[in-house]
Design an enzyme around this catalytic site. Structure first.
Site, mmCIF file in Angstrom:
data_model
loop_
_atom_site.group_PDB
_atom_site.id
_atom_site.type_symbol
_atom_site.label_atom_id
_atom_site.label_comp_id
_atom_site.label_asym_id
_atom_site.label_seq_id
_atom_site.Cartn_x
_atom_site.Cartn_y
_atom_site.Cartn_z
ATOM 1 N N ASP A 1 -11.512 13.202 4.354
ATOM 2 C CA ASP A 1 -11.679 12.280 5.484
ATOM 3 C C ASP A 1 -12.565 12.978 6.509
ATOM 4 O OD1 ASP A 1 -11.436 10.698 7.826
ATOM 5 O OD2 ASP A 1 -9.515 9.917 7.119
ATOM 6 N N HIS B 1 -2.716 -8.089 -5.225
ATOM 7 C CA HIS B 1 -2.860 -7.734 -3.802
ATOM 8 C C HIS B 1 -1.507 -7.778 -3.078
ATOM 9 C CE1 HIS B 1 -6.102 -7.646 -0.437
ATOM 10 N NE2 HIS B 1 -5.053 -6.924 -0.098
ATOM 11 N N GLU C 1 -11.197 -11.887 -5.925
ATOM 12 C CA GLU C 1 -9.758 -12.143 -5.991
ATOM 13 C C GLU C 1 -9.500 -13.639 -6.032
ATOM 14 O OE1 GLU C 1 -7.717 -9.977 -2.914
ATOM 15 O OE2 GLU C 1 -8.425 -8.039 -3.650
#
Length: 528
Positions: A171, A279, A261
């Site tokens: 990160d 999801h 999706e």
């Protein structure tokens, strides 16, 4: 009365919080078609959405009263954040409400992937008993690579440590110190790819992260690596993942999100070593309640003058330190406004320097306050606020420089703003005395002690006896009372600066009379 539109599902607990505020009216209108949303959005100061409602540029343009767009969840792919920022509209999400649900779901996917749980379950339901076929692997001693160490990624890392895994993290926005605090070894992406047995993604979808795992990255990974994505579809090149799974380079994958999706027709669905769920990351009863409560409180605060939390397009200050720095933020805004009223010429550069104890904090909030004060004074349209001030400065090609210095000899804390125009350079410094007593302590090298408040008259003159008497006489005969007086000079008989706080605005005719005096070089009226 402020009106809030809830266009997607929100928990009853969240609705109850909104409903208890007398100054807020709530309308729940789920399933609005785009044209229906466009037709009604102009009546609302705030809108709360989940993932179904698309807050497009057209919707934002039609929302003439909009102040806040709230996403009861994390991702804001369905909101045009950039255009909202240009319009000065706060965009906020509720990242804390589903942190636990999404992190636990990720670990659940890791466990399912390791022990072939979905496949074994299906096998038993089909009347089979295939113990050898579904032999799994342990997590203990394996290396977990976590890409993105925000709330969810950091919690996944902690859960991985509980399984006795070694955790690597990538990160670019967190420090080594923070990584060490959560037990993560911070590494570069290539190293994470090479050393990890499991790789899990916890980053937003952007131009930088789209397709961040593709064929080249998979080639760098260990043979038998396992990949998990419960963040956003499109972070993984699905065709490259398919090839990796087919070849055995990737032992398994667990996907909660997809490019499209639902992923109708995706070859990944056909693979036994790819777990696919619809999801479900934030889909727990607890998360539904928590994000509703979190967003409701944030909307109430935003509409009633409370603290702004979890805004994606406004520089925020940690609530724990806000009380301490708030007077300096107010002072910074006033310095910006004062500069704007005293300058001449187009602004080219603004430098904000924070000195003293407050230099231990981020400079950015003070910068935004300066820009807001300065630009709001100069521009009447569009409305300038803390959301769009940095954007407007960038749009006007104003270079912004930030500096800080922990040592300050003359004051405990000092805010110094230097403004460069195409005509001159000017500098104003201010400080806070005691708890909340704001003062301007220097203007262009003149040391003063002026209160930045109300109607003020700034006079540049030659330092001679009787000048102040002449000014006082002119103001007195015109019934203008002097509330405060400060003077600064660099040398006897040289240039002098007089700052007057007055009880009412000074008419142009009176200002002209002052300007006619021989010793007066320049005058400026200011209102703060």
């Amino acid at each position: 009365m402020k009106k809030v539109l809830v266009s997607d599902g929100l928990s009853k607990e969240g609705l109850e919080i909104l409903g208890k505020v007398e100054s807020i009216a709530v309308d729940v209108k789920k399933g609005l078609k785009p044209e229906e949303l466009l037709a009604c959005i102009g009546d609302y100061e705030a809108i709360i959405v989940r993932s179904a409602t698309k807050v497009t540029k057209e919707v934002i343009e039609a929302g003439k009263k909009l102040q806040v767009i709230g996403r009861a969840g994390v991702g804001v792919d369905n909101i045009d954040v950039k255009f909202a920022t240009q319009k000065g509209i706060i965009v906020m999400n509720a990242p804390g409400g589903n942190t636990v649900s999404t992190a636990e779901h990720t670990v659940g996917m890791i466990l399912a992937l390791s022990r072939n749980i979905p496949q074994a379950n299906k096998s038993v339901k089909e009347g089979k008993w295939e113990k050898t076929k579904y032999t799994g692997v342990e997590l203990s001693g394996k290396t977990l690579g976590v890409i993105g160490l925000g709330r969810i990624g950091a919690y996944v890392a902690q859960l991985g440590l509980a399984f006795n895994m070694k955790v690597l993290g990538y990160d670019p926005y967190i420090s080594q110190e923070k990584a060490k605090r959560i037990g993560v070894e911070l590494v570069e992406l290539d190293e994470l790819y090479r050393k990890s047995d499991y790789i899990t993604l916890h980053v937003p979808k952007s131009d930088e992260t789209k397709g961040m795992i593709s064929k080249g990255e998979i080639d760098k990974m260990k043979d038998g690596v396992r990949i998990i994505n419960c963040a956003r579809g499109g972070l993984i090149d699905e065709s490259a993942l398919y090839e990796g799974l087919k070849s055995g380079k990737v032992a398994g994958a667990a996907l909660d999100v997809y490019v499209n999706e639902p992923p109708v027709g995706s070859p990944l669905i056909e693979l036994d070593n790819c777990i696919t769920v619809p999801h479900l990351g934030a889909s727990t009863y607890d998360a539904e309640i928590n994000v509703g409560i979190e967003m409701a409180h944030q909307i109430v605060d935003a509409l009633t003058g409370g603290p702004i939390r979890n805004a994606l397009n406004i520089q925020q200050v940690d609530p724990d330190i806000l009380q301490e720095v708030q007077p300096y933020l107010t002072l910074s805004e006033k310095i910006g406004s004062l500069h704007a009223q005293l300058i001449s010429g187009g602004i080219k550069e603004v430098e904000i320097k924070v000195s003293g104890e407050i230099a231990s904090y981020e400079v950015a909030p003070f910068t935004v306050a300066v820009l807001k004060g300065m630009l709001a004074t100069i521009l009447k349209e569009p409305v300038v606020n803390y959301v769009n001030a940095p954007f407007i400065a960038k749009e006007r090609a104003i270079e912004v420089i930030e500096n800080k210095e922990t040592k300050e000899e003359d004051f405990v804390n000092l805010i110094t703003v230097t403004l460069k125009t195409d005509e001159k350079t000017s500098q104003i410094a201010g400080s806070i005395f005691q708890k909340n007593d704001a003062r301007i302590v220097e203007i262009d090298g003149f040391r003063i002690d002026a209160i930045p408040q109300g109607d003020m008259l700034f006079i540049s003159n030659i330092d001679k006896p009787g000048v102040l008497g002449k000014i006082g006489t002119i103001l007195g005969k015109n019934n203008i009372n002097i509330a405060g007086l400060q003077m600064g000079r660099k040398a006897i008989g040289g240039k002098q600066l007089i700052v007057l706080n007055v009880d009412e605005p000074i008419p142009e005719s009176v200002l002209q009379e002052i300007n006619m005096q021989d010793e007066i070089l320049d005058t400026k009226l200011v209102k703060l």
